[in-house]
Design a protein around this motif. Structure first.
Motif, PDB file in Angstrom:
ATOM      1  N   ASP A  38       0.657   2.972  -6.903  1.00  0.00           N
ATOM      2  CA  ASP A  38       0.476   1.485  -7.084  1.00  0.00           C
ATOM      3  C   ASP A  38      -0.738   0.998  -6.705  1.00  0.00           C
ATOM      4  O   ASP A  38      -1.296   0.068  -7.131  1.00  0.00           O
ATOM      5  CB  ASP A  38       1.838   1.009  -6.523  1.00  0.00           C
ATOM      6  CG  ASP A  38       3.127   1.269  -7.321  1.00  0.00           C
ATOM      7  OD1 ASP A  38       3.155   1.920  -8.447  1.00  0.00           O
ATOM      8  OD2 ASP A  38       4.031   1.287  -6.665  1.00  0.00           O
ATOM      9  N   VAL A  39      -1.154   1.211  -5.328  1.00  0.00           N
ATOM     10  CA  VAL A  39      -2.459   0.564  -4.958  1.00  0.00           C
ATOM     11  C   VAL A  39      -3.730   1.129  -5.604  1.00  0.00           C
ATOM     12  O   VAL A  39      -4.557   0.449  -5.857  1.00  0.00           O
ATOM     13  CB  VAL A  39      -2.556   0.959  -3.326  1.00  0.00           C
ATOM     14  CG1 VAL A  39      -4.093   0.562  -2.811  1.00  0.00           C
ATOM     15  CG2 VAL A  39      -1.521   0.122  -2.502  1.00  0.00           C
ATOM     16  N   ASP A  40      -3.607   2.587  -6.199  1.00  0.00           N
ATOM     17  CA  ASP A  40      -4.743   2.989  -6.789  1.00  0.00           C
ATOM     18  C   ASP A  40      -5.059   2.321  -8.346  1.00  0.00           C
ATOM     19  O   ASP A  40      -6.088   2.013  -8.458  1.00  0.00           O
ATOM     20  CB  ASP A  40      -4.509   4.466  -7.023  1.00  0.00           C
ATOM     21  CG  ASP A  40      -5.647   5.211  -7.760  1.00  0.00           C
ATOM     22  OD1 ASP A  40      -6.873   5.034  -7.147  1.00  0.00           O
ATOM     23  OD2 ASP A  40      -5.401   5.790  -8.551  1.00  0.00           O
ATOM     24  N   ASN A  47     -11.095   6.917  -6.237  1.00  0.00           N
ATOM     25  CA  ASN A  47     -10.975   8.166  -5.341  1.00  0.00           C
ATOM     26  C   ASN A  47      -9.496   7.608  -5.041  1.00  0.00           C
ATOM     27  O   ASN A  47      -9.149   6.774  -3.966  1.00  0.00           O
ATOM     28  CB  ASN A  47     -11.762   8.041  -4.134  1.00  0.00           C
ATOM     29  CG  ASN A  47     -11.551   9.455  -3.416  1.00  0.00           C
ATOM     30  OD1 ASN A  47     -10.816  10.075  -3.582  1.00  0.00           O
ATOM     31  ND2 ASN A  47     -12.523   9.705  -2.455  1.00  0.00           N
ATOM     32  N   PHE A  48      -8.553   8.557  -5.269  1.00  0.00           N
ATOM     33  CA  PHE A  48      -7.259   8.250  -5.186  1.00  0.00           C
ATOM     34  C   PHE A  48      -6.929   8.432  -3.586  1.00  0.00           C
ATOM     35  O   PHE A  48      -5.983   7.502  -3.426  1.00  0.00           O
ATOM     36  CB  PHE A  48      -6.492   9.412  -5.828  1.00  0.00           C
ATOM     37  CG  PHE A  48      -4.835   9.334  -5.324  1.00  0.00           C
ATOM     38  CD1 PHE A  48      -4.360   8.527  -6.532  1.00  0.00           C
ATOM     39  CD2 PHE A  48      -4.036  10.144  -4.435  1.00  0.00           C
ATOM     40  CE1 PHE A  48      -2.869   8.241  -6.604  1.00  0.00           C
ATOM     41  CE2 PHE A  48      -2.833   9.954  -4.718  1.00  0.00           C
ATOM     42  CZ  PHE A  48      -2.100   9.016  -5.517  1.00  0.00           C
ATOM     43  N   CYS A  49      -7.624   8.740  -2.774  1.00  0.00           N
ATOM     44  CA  CYS A  49      -7.472   8.830  -1.370  1.00  0.00           C
ATOM     45  C   CYS A  49      -8.528   8.221  -0.492  1.00  0.00           C
ATOM     46  O   CYS A  49      -8.637   8.581   0.725  1.00  0.00           O
ATOM     47  CB  CYS A  49      -6.879  10.380  -0.754  1.00  0.00           C
ATOM     48  SG  CYS A  49      -5.690  10.899  -1.531  1.00  0.00           S
ATOM     49  N   SER A  50      -9.145   7.425  -1.227  1.00  0.00           N
ATOM     50  CA  SER A  50     -10.417   6.476  -0.536  1.00  0.00           C
ATOM     51  C   SER A  50      -9.609   5.950   1.072  1.00  0.00           C
ATOM     52  O   SER A  50      -8.632   5.442   0.878  1.00  0.00           O
ATOM     53  CB  SER A  50     -11.071   5.525  -1.174  1.00  0.00           C
ATOM     54  OG  SER A  50     -10.204   4.600  -1.533  1.00  0.00           O
ATOM     55  N   ILE A  51     -10.669   5.841   1.806  1.00  0.00           N
ATOM     56  CA  ILE A  51     -10.453   4.993   3.125  1.00  0.00           C
ATOM     57  C   ILE A  51      -9.685   3.616   2.763  1.00  0.00           C
ATOM     58  O   ILE A  51      -8.853   3.272   3.541  1.00  0.00           O
ATOM     59  CB  ILE A  51     -11.484   5.106   4.028  1.00  0.00           C
ATOM     60  CG1 ILE A  51     -11.154   4.371   5.573  1.00  0.00           C
ATOM     61  CG2 ILE A  51     -12.778   4.333   3.570  1.00  0.00           C
ATOM     62  CD1 ILE A  51      -9.880   5.349   6.122  1.00  0.00           C
ATOM     63  N   GLU A  52     -10.366   2.872   1.716  1.00  0.00           N
ATOM     64  CA  GLU A  52      -9.883   1.651   1.573  1.00  0.00           C
ATOM     65  C   GLU A  52      -8.294   1.680   1.095  1.00  0.00           C
ATOM     66  O   GLU A  52      -7.570   0.835   1.333  1.00  0.00           O
ATOM     67  CB  GLU A  52     -10.727   0.933   0.318  1.00  0.00           C
ATOM     68  CG  GLU A  52     -12.113   0.680   0.615  1.00  0.00           C
ATOM     69  CD  GLU A  52     -13.073   1.865   0.563  1.00  0.00           C
ATOM     70  OE1 GLU A  52     -12.742   3.060   0.174  1.00  0.00           O
ATOM     71  OE2 GLU A  52     -14.290   1.705   0.778  1.00  0.00           O
ATOM     72  N   ILE A  53      -8.203   2.794   0.111  1.00  0.00           N
ATOM     73  CA  ILE A  53      -6.784   2.742  -0.409  1.00  0.00           C
ATOM     74  C   ILE A  53      -5.791   3.341   0.752  1.00  0.00           C
ATOM     75  O   ILE A  53      -4.634   2.990   0.881  1.00  0.00           O
ATOM     76  CB  ILE A  53      -6.577   3.733  -1.531  1.00  0.00           C
ATOM     77  CG1 ILE A  53      -7.429   3.089  -2.906  1.00  0.00           C
ATOM     78  CG2 ILE A  53      -5.065   3.999  -1.991  1.00  0.00           C
ATOM     79  CD1 ILE A  53      -7.443   3.991  -4.042  1.00  0.00           C
ATOM     80  N   ASP A  65      -2.071   3.599  12.011  1.00  0.00           N
ATOM     81  CA  ASP A  65      -3.429   4.270  11.779  1.00  0.00           C
ATOM     82  C   ASP A  65      -3.448   4.968  10.608  1.00  0.00           C
ATOM     83  O   ASP A  65      -2.719   5.802  10.145  1.00  0.00           O
ATOM     84  CB  ASP A  65      -3.591   5.218  12.861  1.00  0.00           C
ATOM     85  CG  ASP A  65      -4.611   5.939  12.973  1.00  0.00           C
ATOM     86  OD1 ASP A  65      -5.640   5.470  11.895  1.00  0.00           O
ATOM     87  OD2 ASP A  65      -4.971   6.910  13.734  1.00  0.00           O
ATOM     88  N   PRO A  66      -4.456   4.536   9.480  1.00  0.00           N
ATOM     89  CA  PRO A  66      -4.418   4.925   8.153  1.00  0.00           C
ATOM     90  C   PRO A  66      -4.803   6.611   8.349  1.00  0.00           C
ATOM     91  O   PRO A  66      -4.348   7.140   7.233  1.00  0.00           O
ATOM     92  CB  PRO A  66      -5.659   4.023   7.550  1.00  0.00           C
ATOM     93  CG  PRO A  66      -5.851   2.966   8.324  1.00  0.00           C
ATOM     94  CD  PRO A  66      -5.189   3.316   9.960  1.00  0.00           C
ATOM     95  N   ASN A  67      -5.408   6.938   9.367  1.00  0.00           N
ATOM     96  CA  ASN A  67      -5.610   8.492   9.373  1.00  0.00           C
ATOM     97  C   ASN A  67      -4.448   9.304   9.613  1.00  0.00           C
ATOM     98  O   ASN A  67      -4.504  10.420   9.207  1.00  0.00           O
ATOM     99  CB  ASN A  67      -6.526   8.582  10.654  1.00  0.00           C
ATOM    100  CG  ASN A  67      -8.045   8.156  10.447  1.00  0.00           C
ATOM    101  OD1 ASN A  67      -8.499   8.185   9.327  1.00  0.00           O
ATOM    102  ND2 ASN A  67      -8.606   7.607  11.440  1.00  0.00           N
ATOM    103  N   THR A  68      -3.374   8.593  10.017  1.00  0.00           N
ATOM    104  CA  THR A  68      -2.097   9.389   9.751  1.00  0.00           C
ATOM    105  C   THR A  68      -1.680   9.830   8.288  1.00  0.00           C
ATOM    106  O   THR A  68      -1.189  10.980   8.275  1.00  0.00           O
ATOM    107  CB  THR A  68      -0.841   8.364  10.289  1.00  0.00           C
ATOM    108  OG1 THR A  68      -1.234   8.031  11.864  1.00  0.00           O
ATOM    109  CG2 THR A  68       0.460   9.116  10.153  1.00  0.00           C
ATOM    110  N   LEU A  69      -2.318   9.249   7.328  1.00  0.00           N
ATOM    111  CA  LEU A  69      -1.800   9.618   6.041  1.00  0.00           C
ATOM    112  C   LEU A  69      -2.472  10.835   5.468  1.00  0.00           C
ATOM    113  O   LEU A  69      -2.132  11.645   4.750  1.00  0.00           O
ATOM    114  CB  LEU A  69      -2.249   8.395   5.249  1.00  0.00           C
ATOM    115  CG  LEU A  69      -1.366   7.146   5.236  1.00  0.00           C
ATOM    116  CD1 LEU A  69      -2.139   6.023   4.337  1.00  0.00           C
ATOM    117  CD2 LEU A  69      -0.107   7.359   4.611  1.00  0.00           C
ATOM    118  N   ASN A  70      -3.575  11.160   6.525  1.00  0.00           N
ATOM    119  CA  ASN A  70      -4.295  12.512   6.160  1.00  0.00           C
ATOM    120  C   ASN A  70      -3.176  13.586   6.020  1.00  0.00           C
ATOM    121  O   ASN A  70      -3.464  14.906   5.369  1.00  0.00           O
ATOM    122  CB  ASN A  70      -5.466  12.932   7.106  1.00  0.00           C
ATOM    123  CG  ASN A  70      -6.482  11.815   7.021  1.00  0.00           C
ATOM    124  OD1 ASN A  70      -6.631  11.181   5.648  1.00  0.00           O
ATOM    125  ND2 ASN A  70      -7.305  11.556   7.981  1.00  0.00           N
TER     126      ASN A  70
END
Length: 111
Positions: A38-40, A47-53, A65-70
């Motif tokens: 939805d955000v993409d 970039n489907f998994c960009s830092i902004e997304i 922490d967005p890095n958890t999404l890694n």
């Protein structure tokens, strides 16, 4: 004999649930993936998994922490939900919600 089934889909989450038998995602993974999709759709980062997304998804799903999404991105790669093309991630084509107004038609041919 031919049978046609129509499924009305009103959210990305429900669309993903339809195909989840193939990918075996948990409810949390479905929620996070649907948020990524939805955000993409609303951005132009290409970039489907960009830092902004990732930052937007983390905020929406309540992860500090967005890095958890890694960790989820790795799971999505392992389950063939996304793949890396060059330096970008792309969604499996089967999981790209179509622009057909939320209706999916499945035709079953029986002999």
């Amino acid at each position: 004999m031919k049978k046609k089934i129509t499924v009305n889909i009103d959210s990305t989450y429900k669309y993903l649930q339809l195909w989840n038998g193939i990918f075996n995602l948990t409810n949390t993974e479905l929620n996070i993936l649907s948020t990524f999709i939805d955000v993409d759709k609303l951005t132009k980062y290409n970039n489907f998994c960009s830092i902004e997304i990732k930052k937007a998804v983390a905020r929406i799903v309540g992860i500090k922490d967005p890095n958890t999404l890694n960790n989820y991105i790795k799971k999505f790669k392992d389950k063939k939900v996304i793949s890396k093309v060059g330096s970008n991630y792309v969604l499996n084509k089967l999981l790209s919600p179509s622009e057909n107004g939320g209706v999916i038609e499945i035709t079953i041919n029986k002999s």
